[in-house]
Design a protein around this motif. Structure first.
Motif, PDB file in Angstrom:
ATOM      1  N   ASP A 292       0.817  -1.215   0.000  1.00  0.00           N
ATOM      2  CA  ASP A 292       0.000   0.000   0.000  1.00  0.00           C
ATOM      3  C   ASP A 292       0.850   1.264   0.000  1.00  0.00           C
ATOM      4  OD1 ASP A 292      -2.043  -1.706   0.280  1.00  0.00           O
ATOM      5  OD2 ASP A 292      -2.302  -1.395   2.430  1.00  0.00           O
ATOM      6  N   LYS A 293       1.935   1.185   0.744  1.00  0.00           N
ATOM      7  CA  LYS A 293       2.792   2.364   0.879  1.00  0.00           C
ATOM      8  C   LYS A 293       4.227   1.894   1.066  1.00  0.00           C
ATOM      9  CE  LYS A 293       2.988   4.008   5.050  1.00  0.00           C
ATOM     10  NZ  LYS A 293       2.773   4.556   6.409  1.00  0.00           N
ATOM     11  N   ASP A 294       5.159   2.809   0.808  1.00  0.00           N
ATOM     12  CA  ASP A 294       6.552   2.438   1.007  1.00  0.00           C
ATOM     13  C   ASP A 294       6.864   2.363   2.498  1.00  0.00           C
ATOM     14  OD1 ASP A 294       6.907   2.347  -1.714  1.00  0.00           O
ATOM     15  OD2 ASP A 294       7.583   4.430  -1.863  1.00  0.00           O
ATOM     16  N   ARG A 295       7.957   1.680   2.826  1.00  0.00           N
ATOM     17  CA  ARG A 295       8.269   1.448   4.240  1.00  0.00           C
ATOM     18  C   ARG A 295       9.664   1.943   4.588  1.00  0.00           C
ATOM     19  NH1 ARG A 295       3.176  -0.018   6.190  1.00  0.00           N
ATOM     20  NH2 ARG A 295       2.196  -1.070   4.437  1.00  0.00           N
ATOM     21  N   VAL A 296       9.776   2.434   5.799  1.00  0.00           N
ATOM     22  CA  VAL A 296      11.058   2.939   6.261  1.00  0.00           C
ATOM     23  C   VAL A 296      11.966   1.800   6.710  1.00  0.00           C
ATOM     24  CG1 VAL A 296      12.184   4.308   8.048  1.00  0.00           C
ATOM     25  CG2 VAL A 296      10.104   5.145   6.967  1.00  0.00           C
ATOM     26  N   LEU A 297      13.219   1.849   6.247  1.00  0.00           N
ATOM     27  CA  LEU A 297      14.207   0.866   6.691  1.00  0.00           C
ATOM     28  C   LEU A 297      15.093   1.455   7.785  1.00  0.00           C
ATOM     29  CD1 LEU A 297      15.411  -0.737   3.335  1.00  0.00           C
ATOM     30  CD2 LEU A 297      14.180  -1.881   5.173  1.00  0.00           C
ATOM     31  N   VAL A 298      15.509   2.709   7.569  1.00  0.00           N
ATOM     32  CA  VAL A 298      16.356   3.373   8.565  1.00  0.00           C
ATOM     33  C   VAL A 298      15.722   4.714   8.915  1.00  0.00           C
ATOM     34  CG1 VAL A 298      18.641   4.252   9.132  1.00  0.00           C
ATOM     35  CG2 VAL A 298      18.407   2.272   7.607  1.00  0.00           C
ATOM     36  N   ARG A 299      15.448   4.883  10.194  1.00  0.00           N
ATOM     37  CA  ARG A 299      14.777   6.090  10.663  1.00  0.00           C
ATOM     38  C   ARG A 299      15.686   7.304  10.581  1.00  0.00           C
ATOM     39  NH1 ARG A 299      11.632   2.656  14.723  1.00  0.00           N
ATOM     40  NH2 ARG A 299      13.633   1.910  15.412  1.00  0.00           N
ATOM     41  N   ARG A 300      15.029   8.437  10.588  1.00  0.00           N
ATOM     42  CA  ARG A 300      15.755   9.676  10.758  1.00  0.00           C
ATOM     43  C   ARG A 300      16.560   9.532  12.046  1.00  0.00           C
ATOM     44  NH1 ARG A 300      11.739  14.585  10.896  1.00  0.00           N
ATOM     45  NH2 ARG A 300      10.599  12.695  10.531  1.00  0.00           N
ATOM     46  N   GLY A 301      17.831   9.756  11.988  1.00  0.00           N
ATOM     47  CA  GLY A 301      18.648   9.554  13.182  1.00  0.00           C
ATOM     48  C   GLY A 301      19.474   8.279  13.087  1.00  0.00           C
ATOM     49  N   GLY A 302      19.219   7.481  12.051  1.00  0.00           N
ATOM     50  CA  GLY A 302      20.099   6.354  11.793  1.00  0.00           C
ATOM     51  C   GLY A 302      19.702   5.019  12.407  1.00  0.00           C
ATOM     52  N   GLU A 303      18.635   5.016  13.167  1.00  0.00           N
ATOM     53  CA  GLU A 303      18.217   3.762  13.811  1.00  0.00           C
ATOM     54  C   GLU A 303      17.440   2.883  12.820  1.00  0.00           C
ATOM     55  OE1 GLU A 303      17.757   1.443  17.453  1.00  0.00           O
ATOM     56  OE2 GLU A 303      19.060   3.120  16.889  1.00  0.00           O
ATOM     57  N   PRO A 304      17.896   1.663  12.549  1.00  0.00           N
ATOM     58  CA  PRO A 304      17.153   0.812  11.621  1.00  0.00           C
ATOM     59  C   PRO A 304      15.810   0.363  12.237  1.00  0.00           C
ATOM     60  CG  PRO A 304      19.043  -0.371  12.503  1.00  0.00           C
ATOM     61  CD  PRO A 304      19.128   1.019  13.032  1.00  0.00           C
ATOM     62  N   THR A 305      14.812   0.187  11.397  1.00  0.00           N
ATOM     63  CA  THR A 305      13.505  -0.266  11.890  1.00  0.00           C
ATOM     64  C   THR A 305      13.501  -1.779  12.040  1.00  0.00           C
ATOM     65  OG1 THR A 305      12.666  -0.522   9.649  1.00  0.00           O
ATOM     66  CG2 THR A 305      12.296   1.605  10.709  1.00  0.00           C
ATOM     67  N   TYR A 306      12.455  -2.229  12.665  1.00  0.00           N
ATOM     68  CA  TYR A 306      12.230  -3.665  12.798  1.00  0.00           C
ATOM     69  C   TYR A 306      12.125  -4.296  11.409  1.00  0.00           C
ATOM     70  CZ  TYR A 306       9.862  -7.918  14.378  1.00  0.00           C
ATOM     71  OH  TYR A 306       9.510  -9.207  14.627  1.00  0.00           O
ATOM     72  N   PHE A 307      11.581  -3.513  10.488  1.00  0.00           N
ATOM     73  CA  PHE A 307      11.410  -3.992   9.117  1.00  0.00           C
ATOM     74  C   PHE A 307      12.759  -4.257   8.452  1.00  0.00           C
ATOM     75  CE2 PHE A 307      10.287  -2.892   4.554  1.00  0.00           C
ATOM     76  CZ  PHE A 307       9.674  -4.103   4.292  1.00  0.00           C
ATOM     77  N   ALA A 308      13.766  -3.450   8.821  1.00  0.00           N
ATOM     78  CA  ALA A 308      15.115  -3.688   8.287  1.00  0.00           C
ATOM     79  C   ALA A 308      15.630  -5.040   8.765  1.00  0.00           C
ATOM     80  CB  ALA A 308      16.060  -2.570   8.713  1.00  0.00           C
ATOM     81  N   SER A 309      15.343  -5.366  10.012  1.00  0.00           N
ATOM     82  CA  SER A 309      15.729  -6.677  10.534  1.00  0.00           C
ATOM     83  C   SER A 309      15.021  -7.793   9.769  1.00  0.00           C
ATOM     84  CB  SER A 309      15.377  -6.788  12.020  1.00  0.00           C
ATOM     85  OG  SER A 309      16.079  -5.831  12.779  1.00  0.00           O
ATOM     86  N   ASP A 310      13.729  -7.563   9.497  1.00  0.00           N
ATOM     87  CA  ASP A 310      12.968  -8.569   8.746  1.00  0.00           C
ATOM     88  C   ASP A 310      13.609  -8.821   7.385  1.00  0.00           C
ATOM     89  OD1 ASP A 310      11.073  -9.020  10.656  1.00  0.00           O
ATOM     90  OD2 ASP A 310       9.645  -7.562   9.852  1.00  0.00           O
ATOM     91  N   LEU A 311      13.954  -7.726   6.749  1.00  0.00           N
ATOM     92  CA  LEU A 311      14.592  -7.829   5.431  1.00  0.00           C
ATOM     93  C   LEU A 311      15.878  -8.638   5.535  1.00  0.00           C
ATOM     94  CD1 LEU A 311      14.474  -6.560   2.439  1.00  0.00           C
ATOM     95  CD2 LEU A 311      16.205  -4.979   3.314  1.00  0.00           C
ATOM     96  N   ALA A 312      16.657  -8.325   6.539  1.00  0.00           N
ATOM     97  CA  ALA A 312      17.940  -8.998   6.707  1.00  0.00           C
ATOM     98  C   ALA A 312      17.756 -10.466   7.070  1.00  0.00           C
ATOM     99  CB  ALA A 312      18.761  -8.292   7.787  1.00  0.00           C
ATOM    100  N   TYR A 313      16.735 -10.756   7.869  1.00  0.00           N
ATOM    101  CA  TYR A 313      16.489 -12.145   8.264  1.00  0.00           C
ATOM    102  C   TYR A 313      16.113 -12.975   7.034  1.00  0.00           C
ATOM    103  CZ  TYR A 313      14.772 -16.021  11.191  1.00  0.00           C
ATOM    104  OH  TYR A 313      14.568 -17.234  11.780  1.00  0.00           O
ATOM    105  N   MET A 314      15.304 -12.393   6.160  1.00  0.00           N
ATOM    106  CA  MET A 314      14.967 -13.091   4.918  1.00  0.00           C
ATOM    107  C   MET A 314      16.230 -13.333   4.091  1.00  0.00           C
ATOM    108  SD  MET A 314      11.369 -11.582   3.513  1.00  0.00           S
ATOM    109  CE  MET A 314      11.291  -9.957   4.197  1.00  0.00           C
ATOM    110  N   GLU A 315      17.072 -12.314   4.074  1.00  0.00           N
ATOM    111  CA  GLU A 315      18.345 -12.440   3.345  1.00  0.00           C
ATOM    112  C   GLU A 315      19.164 -13.599   3.927  1.00  0.00           C
ATOM    113  OE1 GLU A 315      19.496 -11.013   0.698  1.00  0.00           O
ATOM    114  OE2 GLU A 315      21.490 -10.114   0.936  1.00  0.00           O
ATOM    115  N   SER A 316      19.220 -13.638   5.238  1.00  0.00           N
ATOM    116  CA  SER A 316      19.977 -14.701   5.900  1.00  0.00           C
ATOM    117  C   SER A 316      19.442 -16.085   5.529  1.00  0.00           C
ATOM    118  CB  SER A 316      19.908 -14.505   7.418  1.00  0.00           C
ATOM    119  OG  SER A 316      20.306 -15.693   8.079  1.00  0.00           O
ATOM    120  N   LYS A 317      18.142 -16.212   5.520  1.00  0.00           N
ATOM    121  CA  LYS A 317      17.542 -17.512   5.188  1.00  0.00           C
ATOM    122  C   LYS A 317      17.902 -17.916   3.757  1.00  0.00           C
ATOM    123  CE  LYS A 317      13.531 -16.888   8.283  1.00  0.00           C
ATOM    124  NZ  LYS A 317      12.126 -16.415   8.327  1.00  0.00           N
ATOM    125  N   ARG A 318      17.890 -16.941   2.876  1.00  0.00           N
ATOM    126  CA  ARG A 318      18.220 -17.267   1.481  1.00  0.00           C
ATOM    127  C   ARG A 318      19.692 -17.619   1.356  1.00  0.00           C
ATOM    128  NH1 ARG A 318      16.875 -13.283  -2.847  1.00  0.00           N
ATOM    129  NH2 ARG A 318      16.850 -15.161  -4.110  1.00  0.00           N
TER     130      ARG A 318
END
Length: 551
Positions: A292-318
């Motif tokens: 529906d909408k784009d998603r933030v990976l790294v917040r203003r201030g440099g803190e990665p979101t939980y979604f960034a972890s999700d992305l990375a976890y999928m990467e790890s599994k692959r």
RNA sequence: GCCCCCGUAGCUCAGUUGGAUAGAGCGGCGGACUUCUAAUCCGUAGGUCGCAGGUUCGAAUCCUGCCGGGGGUACCA
């Protein structure tokens, strides 16, 4: 392959193809079914093939059914006893006693590998389930996820896939910090912060964790210790529940190393040009893949979101070579499906290989009221408490008996007072009865009964209808396994287990086993009991329920 | 508003890529323990498959609308 029912289906396909002739449509009709009629008098098997062929051949369905039956009879002179044309054009098949006896022989040959390895294309599957935050004990509702994921894994493996189970541990982020603050507060005899964890278990952790009241220990460090303590507790609960994970995967590990998995995942999607900056934040353009909408990976201030972890976890599994990722999510997470699918595609994955399964909620009903569960408020029933009340086997069966996409009401009053009414005991009782009988006749007698040279495969006299029905039930396991695996539906096995136990009990009531005359009949029935026991043990194992020898 | 799941017997639920007279467990009622385990078995009562249309030889199952219940719609995790 060792599957008499599949062979019958092949014979039917061959007959239908022959009847249709070479000139017409190419493939066999996918709607063609070999069914088990519900009512007696409609054969052991039935098929709707003639009704599907009618438009193709331009002939009346009953006429086609009749020709199909004749062809099949010619193909299977020994196996098929006779056939009937019924109703609008069903072809009902009655199988011979011989077919049933051979079927039993093959069941014994296959043992507990019967029905295994049916997967058309075996896959390496990573199955993630539960993954509840380590900020509190495992709640009763998570018991549904645990039972489902664990059983699904067992079924997929039996079906021929390779499965690794993981529990994703959210050991970083603000929730964890909040837990640390709550523990600190309790240790100092204060109330936890308003947005902290209010549950009584927090005080228990405060007592167990070193340095909880020591203000020289950083809250962040304290949070880590508290999480470690919680994870130990989760592992203990899961172990008690019969759920084994291959790995408890740390979210934080995704952020460690240089470059970290998160860094690599972001680099990958950046290279694929799915990333942009906006308002000083880093966004993943998930709308490209239908979100529906784009998603933030790294917040203003440099803190990665939980979604960034999700992305990375999928990467790890692959990266670790799993072509399919199944994740069991709660109904409250269904809003994440679109973005997870999008992220998976942004990483270059085939969206069909990411399979989020939405598990509907469990409501605990007590005093005719649904109890609300919140970890923050500490107002919940833990899985351990539930297991104390009604036991592992009853809990697992209860959690598995209905489809995962259906809301489950777990009535605690009922569960407590009537746990012995749980169908699981009926199934276990059937298993125990057989164990008792086989013990009575003795190992040597059992061995003799199933020996190749034993001639029970052609004794005088007809099979009892209860014997025939029990054998057909046993022979239907391969398709049940396939159905349960392909539809991700362990509850199918739970239902099958109950039906199998019922068929056995009907046989037990009608057919004397020990001391049956002649000796070949006793041998046959002992062999049938052994096959049933093996299969009951197998399906109970797939459900993660014990198969006791005595009750 | 939009999105997802569900609605089947008194209760808990199977059955839903269309098939014959809709099933099970529990609960109710009536029976059965000189028996290979009575945690069992046999019989019986109990249904507008939420409602209304549609598709067709045939609908609990597919389509549309409505009603009811649950969940979601964050630079939270």
């Amino acid at each position: 392959m060792n599957d008499p029912v599949a062979e019958l289906r092949s014979a039917l396909d061959a007959a239908a193809t022959a009847l249709r002739g070479s000139g017409s449509e190419t493939d066999a009709d996918p709607g063609m079914r070999l069914e088990r009629p519900k009512r007696s008098g409609q054969g052991d098997f039935a098929t709707n093939a003639a009704m599907l062929l009618a438009p193709v051949l331009g002939m009346p369905p009953r006429e086609i059914a009749s020709r199909l039956g004749e062809r099949l009879a010619a193909q299977l002179p020994v196996e098929l006893s006779h056939f009937e044309v019924a109703g609008p054009g069903f072809l009902n098949l009655v199988m011979s006693d011989e077919w049933h006896r051979v079927g039993l022989r093959r069941l014994l040959e296959a043992g507990d590998s019967f029905g295994s390895g049916g997967a058309r294309s075996p896959e390496r599957i990573l199955l993630e389930f539960v993954s509840a935050n380590p900020t509190g004990p495992i709640v009763a509702a998570s018991g549904r996820h645990a039972a489902y994921g664990d059983s699904l894994g067992r079924i997929l493996e039996h079906h021929g896939h390779t499965v690794a189970r993981e529990y994703y541990v959210n050991d970083s982020g603000s929730q964890v910090l909040r837990l640390g603050e709550s523990v600190r507060a309790r240790a100092l005899g204060q109330d936890p912060p308003e947005d902290g964890y209010q549950g009584g278990y927090v005080a228990d952790i405060a007592k167990r964790v070193e340095g909880a009241a020591d203000e020289s220990v950083d809250v962040r460090e304290l949070a880590d210790r508290a999480v470690a303590a919680m994870v130990d507790g989760i592992k203990a609960t899961m172990s008690r529940y019969g759920v084994q994970y291959d790995r408890y995967f740390s979210e934080r590990s995704l952020h460690e190393g240089s470059p970290s998995t998160v860094d690599r995942a972001i680099a990958d999607v950046r290279e694929a040009e799915h990333i942009y900056e906006h308002d000083d934040a880093l966004w993943l353009r998930t709308t490209t893949f239908g979100d529906d909408k784009d998603r933030v990976l790294v917040r203003r201030g440099g803190e990665p979101t939980y979604f960034a972890s999700d992305l990375a976890y999928m990467e790890s599994k692959r990266e670790r070579g799993f072509e399919r990722q199944i994740l069991v999510l709660g109904a409250d997470h269904h809003g994440y499906v679109a973005r997870l699918k999008a992220a998976f595609q942004a990483l270059g994955g085939d969206p069909d290989m990411l399979e989020p399964l939405i598990m509907q909620l469990v409501h605990l009903v007590e005093n005719a009221e649904r109890t609300k569960m919140s970890k923050r408020r500490g107002d919940f029933v833990t899985l351990d408490e539930l297991l104390d009340e009604i036991g592992v086997d009853a809990t697992r069966y209860f959690m598995l008996q209905s489809s995962h996409e259906r809301t489950l009401d777990l009535n605690l009053d009922l569960a407590r007072s009537q746990s012995s009414e749980n169908p699981v005991y009926y199934i276990q009782y059937a298993h125990a009865r057989i164990a008792s009988m086989l013990a009575r006749v003795g190992e040597e007698r059992v061995a003799l009964a199933v020996a190749d040279g034993c001639d029970w495969s052609s004794p005088a006299g007809e099979l009892h209808s209860a014997e025939r029905e029990l054998i057909r039930k046993l022979l239907s396991l391969p398709e049940e396994i396939a159905e349960a695996a392909e539809r991700r539906a362990p509850h199918r096995i739970a239902v099958f287990a109950l039906e199998l136990a019922q068929e056995f009990t009907a046989f037990y009531t009608n057919c004397k086993v020990v001391g049956a005359e002649p000796a070949t009949l006793e041998s046959f029935r002992v062999a049938l009991c052994l096959a049933t026991r093996t299969q009951l043990a197998l399906v109970l194992r797939l459900l993660g329920v014990s198969a006791p020898d005595a009750m």
